[in-house]
Motif scaffolding. Structure first.
Motif, PDB file in Angstrom:
ATOM      1  N   PHE A  63       1.280  -0.947  -0.333  1.00 23.99           N
ATOM      2  CA  PHE A  63      -0.025   0.049   0.105  1.00 23.99           C
ATOM      3  C   PHE A  63       0.852   0.871  -0.169  1.00 23.99           C
ATOM      4  O   PHE A  63       0.557   1.779  -0.709  1.00 23.99           O
ATOM      5  CB  PHE A  63      -1.075  -0.082   0.918  1.00 23.99           C
ATOM      6  N   ARG A  92     -19.242   7.774   5.401  1.00 21.88           N
ATOM      7  CA  ARG A  92     -17.569   7.190   5.775  1.00 21.88           C
ATOM      8  C   ARG A  92     -17.093   8.140   6.380  1.00 21.88           C
ATOM      9  O   ARG A  92     -16.579   7.720   8.180  1.00 21.88           O
ATOM     10  CB  ARG A  92     -16.546   7.401   3.976  1.00 21.88           C
ATOM     11  N   TRP A 113      -6.899  -5.249  -3.814  1.00 20.66           N
ATOM     12  CA  TRP A 113      -6.682  -5.178  -2.329  1.00 20.66           C
ATOM     13  C   TRP A 113      -7.823  -6.837  -1.928  1.00 20.66           C
ATOM     14  O   TRP A 113      -8.195  -7.093  -0.550  1.00 20.66           O
ATOM     15  CB  TRP A 113      -7.186  -3.875  -1.294  1.00 20.66           C
ATOM     16  N   ASP A 167      -9.809   3.274   3.157  1.00 19.32           N
ATOM     17  CA  ASP A 167     -10.726   3.475   3.991  1.00 19.32           C
ATOM     18  C   ASP A 167     -11.121   2.948   5.270  1.00 19.32           C
ATOM     19  O   ASP A 167     -11.034   1.289   5.457  1.00 19.32           O
ATOM     20  CB  ASP A 167     -12.956   3.883   3.237  1.00 19.32           C
ATOM     21  N   ASN A 168     -11.184   4.037   6.285  1.00 15.23           N
ATOM     22  CA  ASN A 168     -10.880   2.615   7.847  1.00 15.23           C
ATOM     23  C   ASN A 168      -9.325   2.281   7.916  1.00 15.23           C
ATOM     24  O   ASN A 168      -8.890   2.303   7.488  1.00 15.23           O
ATOM     25  CB  ASN A 168     -12.482   1.940   7.785  1.00 15.23           C
ATOM     26  N   VAL A 169      -9.792   0.933   7.778  1.00 17.43           N
ATOM     27  CA  VAL A 169      -8.400   0.393   7.680  1.00 17.43           C
ATOM     28  C   VAL A 169      -7.605  -0.901   6.108  1.00 17.43           C
ATOM     29  O   VAL A 169      -7.542  -1.490   6.088  1.00 17.43           O
ATOM     30  CB  VAL A 169      -8.345  -0.731   8.286  1.00 17.43           C
ATOM     31  N   PHE A 170      -9.370  -0.620   4.970  1.00 15.26           N
ATOM     32  CA  PHE A 170      -9.219  -0.889   4.136  1.00 15.26           C
ATOM     33  C   PHE A 170      -8.396  -0.784   2.594  1.00 15.26           C
ATOM     34  O   PHE A 170      -8.970   0.605   2.741  1.00 15.26           O
ATOM     35  CB  PHE A 170     -10.836  -1.315   3.590  1.00 15.26           C
ATOM     36  N   PRO A 171      -7.582  -0.724   2.127  1.00 14.50           N
ATOM     37  CA  PRO A 171      -7.159   0.524   0.785  1.00 14.50           C
ATOM     38  C   PRO A 171      -8.269  -0.044   0.039  1.00 14.50           C
ATOM     39  O   PRO A 171      -8.783  -1.181  -0.226  1.00 14.50           O
ATOM     40  CB  PRO A 171      -5.587  -0.867   0.728  1.00 14.50           C
ATOM     41  N   VAL A 172      -8.697   0.651  -0.625  1.00 15.51           N
ATOM     42  CA  VAL A 172      -9.855   0.521  -1.419  1.00 15.51           C
ATOM     43  C   VAL A 172      -9.327   1.083  -3.279  1.00 15.51           C
ATOM     44  O   VAL A 172      -8.767   0.247  -4.076  1.00 15.51           O
ATOM     45  CB  VAL A 172     -10.913   1.407  -1.137  1.00 15.51           C
ATOM     46  N   THR A 173      -9.339   2.233  -3.083  1.00 20.83           N
ATOM     47  CA  THR A 173      -8.730   2.740  -4.893  1.00 20.83           C
ATOM     48  C   THR A 173      -6.928   3.025  -5.141  1.00 20.83           C
ATOM     49  O   THR A 173      -7.039   3.983  -4.399  1.00 20.83           O
ATOM     50  CB  THR A 173      -9.723   4.091  -5.656  1.00 20.83           C
ATOM     51  N   THR A 174      -6.966   2.731  -5.803  1.00 18.32           N
ATOM     52  CA  THR A 174      -5.363   2.949  -5.408  1.00 18.32           C
ATOM     53  C   THR A 174      -4.783   2.775  -7.194  1.00 18.32           C
ATOM     54  O   THR A 174      -3.191   3.563  -7.437  1.00 18.32           O
ATOM     55  CB  THR A 174      -4.134   1.775  -4.777  1.00 18.32           C
ATOM     56  N   GLU A 212      -9.299   8.784  -0.450  1.00 17.01           N
ATOM     57  CA  GLU A 212      -9.785   7.836  -0.785  1.00 17.01           C
ATOM     58  C   GLU A 212      -8.704   6.308  -1.264  1.00 17.01           C
ATOM     59  O   GLU A 212     -10.119   5.694  -1.650  1.00 17.01           O
ATOM     60  CB  GLU A 212      -9.569   8.043  -2.412  1.00 17.01           C
TER      61      GLU A 212
END
Lengths: 415, 904
Positions: free
Chosen positions: A82, B101, B209, A119-126, A116
């Motif tokens: 990440f 969010r 992910w 989110d919280n602890v989740f990698p989302v859009t990279t 972006e």
């Protein structure tokens, strides 16, 4: 899972901090810094360490240190990847590699991006190209108000409804796609010139400016070269597994299509290297010689060859003769650098000379190594060729091309 | 200070102004300040007003600000709720998602209640982007308030999303469910026949992910039969070519799990072949990724030794690899060593042994030794290399060679002893414990072949008393062996050792072993000889470092910290988490921590037993990695701690004892030397010494006055300037007259009076300026107030009160200080020292390698102050963490504690 991200400069100061869960005190950073700088082992601290029941994961790039703090069991590799992605996205959005200055200049944007990306602890859009739709890259020129947000409504559903890496309605004129096959050779060479071990680490970079949703297929002359291969997520892995051809809808813009590793070489190592180095105890001098020769008949020319020898602390007064090129000695880092702008064909070039050790202190036990860099256009060491590149679903004329570059990776001569 | 205030004022004006672009600039500036750690929370109301903006970029910045500060202003955060609810209905999906969010991240209980309604709507939103954001939000809220989430039926909503048509939504719902599973008391979601195919399909389409999350969820599934396991593996294999190393590693884990369901050797063989290149490819990544990859490859190779056959070259160390990568590569190289590649490996090892980094060099020397033990045909070559390394005369290299050679002797007795001579000749001083005992072992074992063995041993025995127990034990055994080989030359030596060991040593192991030898030798020397010099089982080289159970656990936890640190996952259960989970009953909470600790201890003990068991088979001395030894040490330390805890409990229950301390304290007061505050020269013949002390619940200024003039002095007075603590003398300095050359003591009670606290200056100081009057003359002087006199007698908190108070103070207020170079790190003594000064012990526990103690104290001006001392016995240092509501005094307190701990 991770709580916070910190970006530090080379002095340990915080350039940016982003917290996802609660707030992590800055104390932990100063402790980390103590740990990092302890006993002069800045480069030796493993990337994952535990400090006071917290887990710290860090990577370094472009003189910045990216560090995440986690307080529960977590997958460290996910966050290392990440962080690498954060650096990539920052480079794209800041149009320059992220440095202390560029990050500080782009702080609000950096925060938007991080918001972006995770989110919280989740990698989302990279993916940079997807992020561009969510974040106005050039905010000033295109006023970005909610009133005119119909555009966003469609963008957003496109983005999730379609492919995670490509949006619809991309238009380009002219339509073009270019591939760079870059092969880097890692090798350790004995002083006799014998190669101890070598491997080729390669990647195919792609610059894609195609309209719509084109599907590409790429066929190679010998797919067994790609045994150890890692693909960009756009590549259909099942097709590769079954038919050994690449089938993909590319992202827009620049991206890395795949990387591969190969032990087999179709050609000789293009640069012959040998040399010797000895510390003379009596004279307190190091005597050395390095010989290079171009030896691949396929290679037309090889440019910007350099040989770097990191010497022991306190070395001084080099006295050197070369057949070609120029030698520089940096008396701060004690590095000797020999640069050859243009290598002659069929002729040996050499550097011979000596360096003085400081008058006191012990004679170094180990000999230095020479790190050699070079780059050759048009050569493919593994023998990989693209035999067919087919683009469907696009009627317009398309410019396409594949370019090969062979260069040095970790290329060292052990004296 | 004032400059900052001006800046804030200016920002405030801009924020509440009408000019939109100024407003935006100001918000940007506020966020910039926030990120460099400046406190801009005072602008909360103004920033809040900007939330209604139409500008998306600005809105995001305002949301960012709220996420940071809402926690500290819960009452004001309520004001925001309405805007959130509005935004969650906005027609732009980006805004809807942003609102959901942010609300999820704010973590203010009051806001949570209002979140339910918009959240439910967003979970059923038309837009997949909003839906997947809402899914993640459920996981966030679950952590804060699991009951609310369950009672509102959000779990069911999440489960419903698994059948959504959009793969992104499916994968995010799965990620959320998995996260909830990891904190919930019982799993809310399990993979079954019904949802399996849905999940597999989502994996194909999800982003990288989500693939990681899906693969990790999938690994927990138990295939129903061999065929299903195979088909699952077939689905996962293509993922191993993914660019993202995390996807690769999670795929490896899943495949390894499913492979245990497959019996066909042929099928397994194909999977090995497919897995190998992916594992190797991980090493083309940056060093940080390589490090994690190597740690994991290590585990895989231990379980499947042949999987990377022929790939050894990939693990050769590069010149510019960081040391942490080199160490891991070397470890794997040793595991991969076999008849075919040993030649090439030895060449590498020899080069490594000449590098600069000491730990790496030592490991390289060990590697050569291990190769010798593992591959008999290469032993001769290994010994040649080792001998050439001895010639280098480098201290740490020679020491390491000694250790390695000893193991070679144990593996191939009576074969290579000819090198003993070279070894003995090149002996420099050995200071490393292991190499010292190795050398002593060699001398004892081969006492008959080494000509001057008794001389050599005698030279080691000279320092017998100062040696580490391990060395002492070895010396004892070797002396006995020497005696059995050459009784005439060594009787005296043996007598000495046995009597020292039995009479002077306090180490029970040593004493008892000495007694056993003594009795054996005196009962029947021949039988003793047979036993002690009897043939010993050979040691064996093996790849497996860990017991199979531990290895399986670690492999099962592959992407997690366990697989990097090679410790079971319980080690990474942090008490922070336990704190959060058992919110309601703090009393239980505390027990919870202790229980976790206890369990962990047990676990470690068990593991250690296992390790020792395995090691016994191999021979405990060749343990390549010193891990087990560390654990052993840790365990002994833990045992020691248990004793201490018991004794503390006894003392705590015994009030009489505590009173004794009180008396001890006042007795000690007399001995404390007073400080000179007014010398005779300045005081025109009057000399005053003084010290602040605490007794009988009050502070006293203890003084002694000496008249060094020839005339009596009288009319004394004493006044304190206002000070940081509000100390004010309540009483006369001295009644009457001080005769020439007379010294009299005086003690003035100094109560704290709030009116006497010095406010106008921000600087807190423990200095007290005082004016002393004598016969209408006034002298000004100053003295320091030791912080501990301010600590009141009622400063002891119960465990639960302490926990609550500790939790109430936010992390970032915590102040940290490192105290190093302690002469004494015994927790019992630390406790005594601090309790003597009214800093009271609350609890203690073990964490990793640290011993952690909690203390509380109370002062009138700062209320309760909470302390955490993390004691590192290895480095004799303490990490002091202080939490207090009033942090002004913390710096002073920290210095005081350092002083207390360091004074005898």
């Amino acid at each position: 899972m991770i709580k916070s991200l910190f970006i530090l400069n080379t002095g340990g100061d915080i350039v940016l901090e982003k917290h996802w869960q609660g707030r992590t005190g800055r104390n932990i950073i100063s402790q980390f810094w103590n740990e990092l700088t302890k006993g002069n082992r800045t480069k030796d601290l493993p990337p994952i360490i535990r400090i006071r029941r917290q887990t710290l994961i860090y990577i370094r790039k472009y003189n910045l240190l990216y560090l995440v703090v986690a307080d529960q069991d977590t997958s460290p590799l996910m966050f290392i990847e990440f962080l690498n992605r954060v650096i990539e996205v920052f480079s794209n959005f800041f149009s320059t590699e992220p440095t202390e200055t560029s990050v500080k200049e782009n702080l609000p944007k950096a925060f938007e991006l991080l918001g972006e990306m995770m989110d919280n602890v989740f990698p989302v859009t990279t993916e940079s190209s997807m992020l561009r739709d969510m974040i106005g890259a050039t905010m000033k020129s295109t006023p970005n108000t909610i009133e005119n947000s119909k555009k966003f409504a469609t963008l957003s559903s496109d983005q999730v409804g379609g492919l995670p890496w490509r949006r619809k309605n991309i238009k380009h004129s002219p339509n073009e796609i270019f591939f760079d096959v870059i092969e880097s050779i890692n090798a350790t060479i004995e002083r006799s010139g014998k190669c101890l071990n070598s491997e080729i680490i390669s990647k195919i970079n792609c610059e894609c400016k195609l309209s719509g949703m084109p599907t590409l297929t790429m066929v190679f002359n010998n797919s067994s070269i790609l045994e150890d291969v890692s693909f960009h997520q756009c590549i259909n892995l099942d097709t590769w597994e079954r038919r050994k051809i690449l089938d993909f809808i590319p992202p827009d813009g620049q991206f890395e299509l795949l990387t591969y590793r190969s032990n087999r070489m179709q050609t000789q190592i293009p640069l012959y290297t040998s040399g010797r180095f000895n510390w003379s105890k009596k004279k307190r001098r190091g005597k050395f010689e390095v010989i290079l020769q171009l030896r691949n008949s396929l290679v037309k020319s090889i440019e910007n060859v350099s040989v770097l020898i990191p010497l022991a602390q306190g070395c001084s007064s080099p006295s050197i003769k070369t057949t070609n090129g120029a030698v520089f000695f940096n008396d701060q880092t004690f590095e000797l650098k020999w640069e050859i702008k243009k290598m002659p064909k069929n002729k040996e070039v050499s550097m011979k000379g000596s360096i003085k050790l400081p008058s006191k202190g012990s004679i170094p036990r180990e000999k230095p190594v020479a790190i050699i860099t070079f780059s050759i256009e048009g050569l493919c060491m593994s023998g990989l060729k693209v035999t067919n590149l087919n683009i469907s679903k696009l009627k317009k004329k398309i410019f396409k091309g594949v370019k090969f570059i062979s260069k040095s990776g970790n290329f060292t001569l052990k004296f | 200070m004032s400059k900052q205030r001006d800046e804030l004022h200016e920002l405030r004006l801009k924020l509440s102004g009408e000019n939109a672009s100024h407003q935006k600039e100001a918000v940007k500036q506020v966020v910039a300040y926030m990120t460099v750690g400046k406190d801009v929370s005072s602008l909360f109301t103004e920033v809040l007003k900007c939330m209604t903006t139409e500008d998306l970029e600005m809105k995001k910045l305002v949301y960012l600000y709220l996420m940071t500060y809402a926690k500290f202003k819960p009452d004001l955060s309520i004001l925001v709720v309405n805007s959130f609810i509005q935004d969650a209905k906005d027609e732009n999906p980006l805004v809807r998602a942003l609102a959901i969010r942010t609300m999820g991240s704010i973590r203010v209980e009051e806001v949570t209640e209002y979140l339910c309604q918009p959240l439910r709507r967003c979970l059923k939103d038309d837009d997949p982007y909003v839906k997947k954001t809402a899914a993640l939000c459920v996981a966030k809220l679950f952590e804060m308030d699991p009951e609310l989430i369950e009672s509102q039926g959000f779990i069911e909503d999440l489960l419903a999303l698994i059948t959504d048509s959009n793969s992104m939504v499916v994968s995010n719902a799965l990620a959320a469910l998995q996260e909830i599973n990891s904190v919930a008391s019982k799993p809310v979601f399990v993979i079954d026949k019904k949802n399996l195919s849905k999940i597999l399909n989502a994996m194909g389409e999800a982003n990288e992910w989500s693939q990681v999350f899906i693969l990790d969820t999938l690994s927990t599934y138990t295939p129903r039969n061999e065929r299903e396991a195979e088909s699952l593996i077939e689905r996962i294999i293509p993922r191993m070519s993914h660019k993202n190393a995390a996807v690769v590693l999670s795929s490896v884990r899943a495949i390894l799990q499913f492979m245990s369901n497959i019996k066909s050797k042929k099928v397994l063989e194909t999977y090995y072949r497919k897995m190998a290149p992916s594992l190797v490819s991980l090493l083309t990544n940056p060093p940080e990724v390589q490090y994690v990859a190597l740690k994991n490859i290590n585990l895989v190779v231990q379980k499947y030794p042949t999987i990377l056959k022929g790939s050894h070259k990939v693990f050769f160390c590069r010149y510019n690899d960081p040391t942490y990568v080199k160490m891991e590569k070397l470890e794997i190289l040793i595991m991969l060593a076999n008849e075919d590649n040993v030649e090439a490996l030895l060449k590498e090892f020899k080069v490594y042994a000449q590098e600069v980094d000491v730990t790496f060099v030592r490991k390289a020397v060990r590697a050569i030794g291990l190769a010798a033990i593992k591959i008999p045909s290469a032993t001769q070559r290994c010994i040649k290399h080792l001998l050439s390394l001895i010639k280098s005369q480098i201290h740490y290299v020679t020491q390491e060679v000694v250790v390695v050679v000893k193991d070679i002797f144990r593996k191939y007795p009576n074969k290579y002893e000819s090198i003993i001579g070279t070894l003995c000749n090149s002996l420099t001083t050995l200071d490393d414990i292991e190499s010292k005992s190795s050398m002593i072992w060699i001398i004892g074992q081969y006492a008959d072949r080494i000509e001057n063995s008794e001389e050599l041993l005698e030279s080691f025995l000279e320092t017998f008393d100062e040696e580490n127990p391990e060395v002492q034990l070895q010396l004892l055994t070797s002396t006995v062996k020497l005696f059995l080989h050459k009784p005439e030359d060594s009787q005296e030596l043996l007598q000495d050792v046995l009597s020292t060991a039995t009479q002077e040593s306090e180490n029970p192991d040593l004493r008892e072993r000495a007694y056993i030898y003594w009795r054996m030798l005196s009962t029947d020397p021949d039988v003793a000889k047979e036993i002690i010099l009897g043939e010993k089982p050979l040691i064996e080289g093996t790849n497996r470092k860990y017991h199979i159970d531990l290895l399986e656990t670690l492999l099962f936890n592959i992407p997690s910290l366990s697989s990097v640190f090679h410790k079971p996952p319980e080690n990474f259960v942090t008490n922070v988490k336990v704190f959060l989970r058992e919110d309601e009953e703090i009393e239980n909470d505390e027990e919870g921590i202790l229980q976790v600790e206890e369990e962990r201890e047990k676990e470690q003990e068990k593991q250690q037993e296992e390790t020792t068991n395995t090691n016994q088979n191999i021979g405990s001395l060749i343990d390549f990695n010193s891990e087990s030894k560390q654990q052993q040490n840790q365990n002994t330390q833990q045992q020691r701690t248990t004793h201490v805890v018991q004794s503390q409990d006894i003392r705590q229950n015994n009030n009489v004892n505590q009173d004794e301390y009180g008396m001890g304290l006042s007795k000690m007061n007399v001995d404390i030397p007073k400080k000179l505050i007014l010398d005779a020269e300045k005081g025109e013949g009057l000399e005053i010494k003084g010290i602040f002390q605490r007794r009988e619940n009050s502070i006293f200024y203890e003084l002694s006055l000496t008249n060094k003039t020839q005339a009596p002095i009288g009319g004394f007075a004493c006044v304190f300037n206002t000070n940081s603590f509000g100390l004010k003398p309540n009483g006369w300095l001295l009644d009457g007259v001080l005769m020439p050359m007379q010294t009299r003591g005086s003690s003035i009670p100094c109560p704290i009076e709030t009116s006497h606290i010095k406010h106008q200056n921000d600087q807190i100081s423990n200095l007290i300026q005082l004016a002393i009057g004598k016969d209408s003359q006034v002298y000004y002087c100053q003295d320091e107030v030791p912080f501990h006199v301010l600590c009141t007698e009622d400063g002891k908190l119960g465990r639960s009160e302490f926990l609550k108070a500790w939790k109430d103070i936010p992390d970032e207020v915590e102040s940290l200080k490192e105290i190093t170079d302690l002469t004494e790190s015994n927790s019992n003594i630390i406790k005594l020292k601090l309790e003597n000064k009214n800093i009271f012990f609350v609890a203690k526990r073990k964490a990793d390698e640290l011993e952690i103690m909690y203390f509380s104290l109370k002062t009138e001006m700062a209320g309760f102050v909470l302390l955490e001392l993390a004691i590192d016995h290895n480095s004799n240092s303490i990490q002091l963490a202080t939490r207090a509501n009033n942090i002004d005094f913390v710096g002073m307190l920290e210095l005081e504690i350092e002083k207390i701990l360091k004074e005898y």
